[in-house]
Write a protein that holds these residues in place. Sequence first.
Motif, PDB file in Angstrom:
ATOM      1  N   LEU A 255       0.817  -1.213   0.000  1.00 55.80           N
ATOM      2  CA  LEU A 255       0.000   0.000   0.000  1.00 55.80           C
ATOM      3  C   LEU A 255       0.849   1.261   0.000  1.00 55.80           C
ATOM      4  CD1 LEU A 255      -2.815  -1.021   2.516  1.00 55.80           C
ATOM      5  CD2 LEU A 255      -2.841  -1.131   0.020  1.00 55.80           C
ATOM      6  N   TYR A 256       1.930   1.267   0.781  1.00 61.22           N
ATOM      7  CA  TYR A 256       2.792   2.446   0.823  1.00 61.22           C
ATOM      8  C   TYR A 256       3.538   2.638  -0.504  1.00 61.22           C
ATOM      9  CZ  TYR A 256       2.304   2.331   5.978  1.00 61.22           C
ATOM     10  OH  TYR A 256       1.824   2.334   7.262  1.00 61.22           O
ATOM     11  N   LEU A 257       4.182   1.558  -0.965  1.00 59.93           N
ATOM     12  CA  LEU A 257       5.055   1.695  -2.123  1.00 59.93           C
ATOM     13  C   LEU A 257       4.277   1.833  -3.431  1.00 59.93           C
ATOM     14  CD1 LEU A 257       7.994  -0.725  -1.251  1.00 59.93           C
ATOM     15  CD2 LEU A 257       7.709   1.695  -0.713  1.00 59.93           C
ATOM     16  N   SER A 258       3.024   1.412  -3.438  1.00 55.97           N
ATOM     17  CA  SER A 258       2.204   1.607  -4.636  1.00 55.97           C
ATOM     18  C   SER A 258       1.561   2.989  -4.643  1.00 55.97           C
ATOM     19  CB  SER A 258       1.113   0.531  -4.722  1.00 55.97           C
ATOM     20  OG  SER A 258       0.217   0.643  -3.632  1.00 55.97           O
ATOM     21  N   GLY A 259       1.753   3.754  -3.585  1.00 57.69           N
ATOM     22  CA  GLY A 259       1.211   5.107  -3.525  1.00 57.69           C
ATOM     23  C   GLY A 259      -0.252   5.179  -3.163  1.00 57.69           C
ATOM     24  N   LEU A 260      -0.832   4.074  -2.655  1.00 55.76           N
ATOM     25  CA  LEU A 260      -2.255   4.071  -2.322  1.00 55.76           C
ATOM     26  C   LEU A 260      -2.535   4.634  -0.930  1.00 55.76           C
ATOM     27  CD1 LEU A 260      -3.468   0.618  -3.706  1.00 55.76           C
ATOM     28  CD2 LEU A 260      -4.303   2.870  -4.385  1.00 55.76           C
ATOM     29  N   ARG A 261      -1.700   4.259   0.033  1.00 51.65           N
ATOM     30  CA  ARG A 261      -2.014   4.578   1.420  1.00 51.65           C
ATOM     31  C   ARG A 261      -1.257   5.806   1.914  1.00 51.65           C
ATOM     32  NH1 ARG A 261      -2.170   0.783   6.934  1.00 51.65           N
ATOM     33  NH2 ARG A 261      -2.954   2.495   8.228  1.00 51.65           N
ATOM     34  N   ALA A 322     -10.971  -0.792  -5.064  1.00 51.73           N
ATOM     35  CA  ALA A 322     -11.660  -1.111  -3.808  1.00 51.73           C
ATOM     36  C   ALA A 322     -10.848  -0.636  -2.614  1.00 51.73           C
ATOM     37  CB  ALA A 322     -11.912  -2.619  -3.715  1.00 51.73           C
ATOM     38  N   MET A 323      -9.511  -0.838  -2.676  1.00 54.97           N
ATOM     39  CA  MET A 323      -8.648  -0.405  -1.582  1.00 54.97           C
ATOM     40  C   MET A 323      -8.649   1.117  -1.476  1.00 54.97           C
ATOM     41  SD  MET A 323      -6.726  -1.607   0.832  1.00 54.97           S
ATOM     42  CE  MET A 323      -6.193  -3.263   0.359  1.00 54.97           C
ATOM     43  N   ARG A 324      -8.630   1.792  -2.621  1.00 52.78           N
ATOM     44  CA  ARG A 324      -8.609   3.259  -2.612  1.00 52.78           C
ATOM     45  C   ARG A 324      -9.882   3.815  -1.970  1.00 52.78           C
ATOM     46  NH1 ARG A 324      -7.597   3.749  -7.428  1.00 52.78           N
ATOM     47  NH2 ARG A 324      -5.341   4.126  -7.341  1.00 52.78           N
ATOM     48  N   GLN A 325     -11.018   3.169  -2.232  1.00 54.83           N
ATOM     49  CA  GLN A 325     -12.278   3.633  -1.648  1.00 54.83           C
ATOM     50  C   GLN A 325     -12.237   3.551  -0.127  1.00 54.83           C
ATOM     51  OE1 GLN A 325     -15.670   1.661  -3.414  1.00 54.83           O
ATOM     52  NE2 GLN A 325     -14.920   1.976  -5.500  1.00 54.83           N
ATOM     53  N   VAL A 326     -11.690   2.453   0.380  1.00 54.51           N
ATOM     54  CA  VAL A 326     -11.586   2.304   1.834  1.00 54.51           C
ATOM     55  C   VAL A 326     -10.653   3.356   2.414  1.00 54.51           C
ATOM     56  CG1 VAL A 326     -10.749   0.808   3.695  1.00 54.51           C
ATOM     57  CG2 VAL A 326     -12.153  -0.145   1.854  1.00 54.51           C
ATOM     58  N   LEU A 327      -9.504   3.541   1.764  1.00 52.66           N
ATOM     59  CA  LEU A 327      -8.512   4.498   2.270  1.00 52.66           C
ATOM     60  C   LEU A 327      -9.053   5.930   2.225  1.00 52.66           C
ATOM     61  CD1 LEU A 327      -5.370   2.976   0.540  1.00 52.66           C
ATOM     62  CD2 LEU A 327      -5.889   2.906   2.975  1.00 52.66           C
ATOM     63  N   GLU A 328      -9.760   6.277   1.147  1.00 48.89           N
ATOM     64  CA  GLU A 328     -10.316   7.623   1.043  1.00 48.89           C
ATOM     65  C   GLU A 328     -11.434   7.839   2.059  1.00 48.89           C
ATOM     66  OE1 GLU A 328     -11.449   7.921  -3.023  1.00 48.89           O
ATOM     67  OE2 GLU A 328      -9.434   8.491  -3.725  1.00 48.89           O
ATOM     68  N   LYS A 329     -12.246   6.813   2.271  1.00 53.92           N
ATOM     69  CA  LYS A 329     -13.347   6.919   3.226  1.00 53.92           C
ATOM     70  C   LYS A 329     -12.849   7.282   4.605  1.00 53.92           C
ATOM     71  CE  LYS A 329     -16.936   4.074   5.432  1.00 53.92           C
ATOM     72  NZ  LYS A 329     -17.573   2.728   5.463  1.00 53.92           N
ATOM     73  N   HIS A 330     -11.679   6.751   4.975  1.00 54.38           N
ATOM     74  CA  HIS A 330     -11.144   6.969   6.319  1.00 54.38           C
ATOM     75  C   HIS A 330      -9.994   7.968   6.334  1.00 54.38           C
ATOM     76  CE1 HIS A 330     -13.562   3.722   8.077  1.00 54.38           C
ATOM     77  NE2 HIS A 330     -13.352   3.081   6.946  1.00 54.38           N
ATOM     78  N   ALA A 331      -9.895   8.782   5.313  1.00 55.17           N
ATOM     79  CA  ALA A 331      -8.850   9.823   5.209  1.00 55.17           C
ATOM     80  C   ALA A 331      -7.458   9.225   5.318  1.00 55.17           C
ATOM     81  CB  ALA A 331      -9.056  10.908   6.274  1.00 55.17           C
ATOM     82  N   GLN A 332      -7.287   8.034   4.734  1.00 52.94           N
ATOM     83  CA  GLN A 332      -5.978   7.383   4.759  1.00 52.94           C
ATOM     84  C   GLN A 332      -5.378   7.229   3.362  1.00 52.94           C
ATOM     85  OE1 GLN A 332      -3.830   5.785   7.554  1.00 52.94           O
ATOM     86  NE2 GLN A 332      -4.713   7.795   7.954  1.00 52.94           N
ATOM     87  N   ALA A 333      -5.990   7.864   2.372  1.00 53.33           N
ATOM     88  CA  ALA A 333      -5.386   7.881   1.045  1.00 53.33           C
ATOM     89  C   ALA A 333      -4.212   8.836   1.048  1.00 53.33           C
ATOM     90  CB  ALA A 333      -6.420   8.323  -0.002  1.00 53.33           C
ATOM     91  N   THR A 334      -3.199   8.528   0.233  1.00 57.42           N
ATOM     92  CA  THR A 334      -1.992   9.334   0.250  1.00 57.42           C
ATOM     93  C   THR A 334      -2.267  10.763  -0.196  1.00 57.42           C
ATOM     94  OG1 THR A 334       0.286   9.475  -0.505  1.00 57.42           O
ATOM     95  CG2 THR A 334      -1.321   8.645  -2.086  1.00 57.42           C
ATOM     96  N   LYS A 335      -1.625  11.704   0.500  1.00 58.52           N
ATOM     97  CA  LYS A 335      -1.715  13.120   0.131  1.00 58.52           C
ATOM     98  C   LYS A 335      -0.339  13.720  -0.078  1.00 58.52           C
ATOM     99  CE  LYS A 335      -5.962  13.866   2.773  1.00 58.52           C
ATOM    100  NZ  LYS A 335      -6.603  14.613   3.890  1.00 58.52           N
ATOM    101  N   LEU A 336       0.684  12.852   0.055  1.00 57.14           N
ATOM    102  CA  LEU A 336       2.056  13.367  -0.015  1.00 57.14           C
ATOM    103  C   LEU A 336       2.624  13.281  -1.409  1.00 57.14           C
ATOM    104  CD1 LEU A 336       3.647  11.859   3.221  1.00 57.14           C
ATOM    105  CD2 LEU A 336       3.026  14.231   2.791  1.00 57.14           C
ATOM    106  N   ASP A 337       3.343  14.290  -1.777  1.00 60.62           N
ATOM    107  CA  ASP A 337       4.168  14.261  -2.990  1.00 60.62           C
ATOM    108  C   ASP A 337       5.403  13.447  -2.668  1.00 60.62           C
ATOM    109  OD1 ASP A 337       5.992  14.741  -5.007  1.00 60.62           O
ATOM    110  OD2 ASP A 337       5.405  16.826  -5.269  1.00 60.62           O
ATOM    111  N   LYS A 338       5.713  12.451  -3.512  1.00 62.95           N
ATOM    112  CA  LYS A 338       6.871  11.604  -3.236  1.00 62.95           C
ATOM    113  C   LYS A 338       8.134  12.416  -2.988  1.00 62.95           C
ATOM    114  CE  LYS A 338       5.389   7.293  -3.604  1.00 62.95           C
ATOM    115  NZ  LYS A 338       5.799   6.476  -4.738  1.00 62.95           N
ATOM    116  N   GLY A 339       8.270  13.574  -3.651  1.00 62.13           N
ATOM    117  CA  GLY A 339       9.478  14.372  -3.488  1.00 62.13           C
ATOM    118  C   GLY A 339       9.463  15.220  -2.231  1.00 62.13           C
TER     119      GLY A 339
END
Length: 340
Positions: A255-261, A322-339
């Motif tokens: 989840l972290y390395l794919s940029g989802l979480r 499906a994973m993105r929906q769960v993460l977004e629902k709980h404000a756990q989708a990534t918001k960080l710029d990798k850089g």
Amino acid sequence: MHEPSTGASPQGPLCNVTIPVFNRPAATESAIRALAATSREVPFHITVVDNGSEPELVKKLLALRAEGLIDHLFLLPRNMGVACAANVGWQLVPAPLYMKLDNDTAIVRKHWLRDLLALWSHGQPLSNLGGAFNREMLRKTPGSLQTPHGELGLCVGNLPGQAVIVPQAVSEKLGFWNEEYGLYGGEDGDYGLRMQAAGLPQYYYLGPEYFENIREEGDAHETYAARGIDKRRLHRELVVRDNLCMGKLFMNKILYLSGLRSLAPLQRYAVDDVDGQGRVRLTERKEYKEFQRDLAQVAAGLNARFRDYVMSYKLDAPTADAMRQVLEKHAQATKLDKGL
């Protein structure tokens, strides 16, 4: 007797050294006394968080606080896990630097913080610093820096949590230890994954030049085996569980390395109150429980195709959605710029 005010700053300590404690009375007292005996020319506070130890050790910790060897003492009602205890100390004593120190680790270098900061100054400021067990570990990754203050190694995995330092500027981006891993293990590896995903460097110092492990007779049997705790099995199951399902750490790596979480996980426990004796009342966050429930449902589908993800760290489109929906629902989708 140690004078806790020596070197103190009116604005507070530069570093909050948090020692999570669960039993191991002789080692715990030795670790605290060793740290308290070091120089405070660079001001730091000693924060001890007891994780439901036996009453005799709690009594000893109260005595050490009265003696002036502990600056902040917090008492949890039961063993809440290493990550929770370490987070309580991290949150309740704000400082520009946070250090997690194991309660079987004695600092042996008098000017340890001054010297580590001098060494660390040769690296990038937005980074973490931890102790390598030996020179082989320190130099495992090419590119270590030879400096006038010693050798600064590069870490591409995760730093050992034995004596690790995290700047506030890093925790403002990545949060605290992840409390999803139970009583023992996982939080150090998880933070390393988040540092990697954020593109932030991690540095080694040579641990034996700064600290030593404290041996306590009969400790492993009394503290772990006698309580039915198999730490090796618990660590192994962070990657692959005995039923051949994906371990929690491996899933979070995807989840972290794919940029989802999000790289700042939800904390499991909230501090509701701290009384005059330092007793802490905590509650499990409702949003955390809901997130874990929903995440488990999607993870069940992940486990069915576990082998497909072992090497790629990528999800198929339906699972990712499906994973993105769960993460977004709980404000756990990534918001960080990798850089960053």
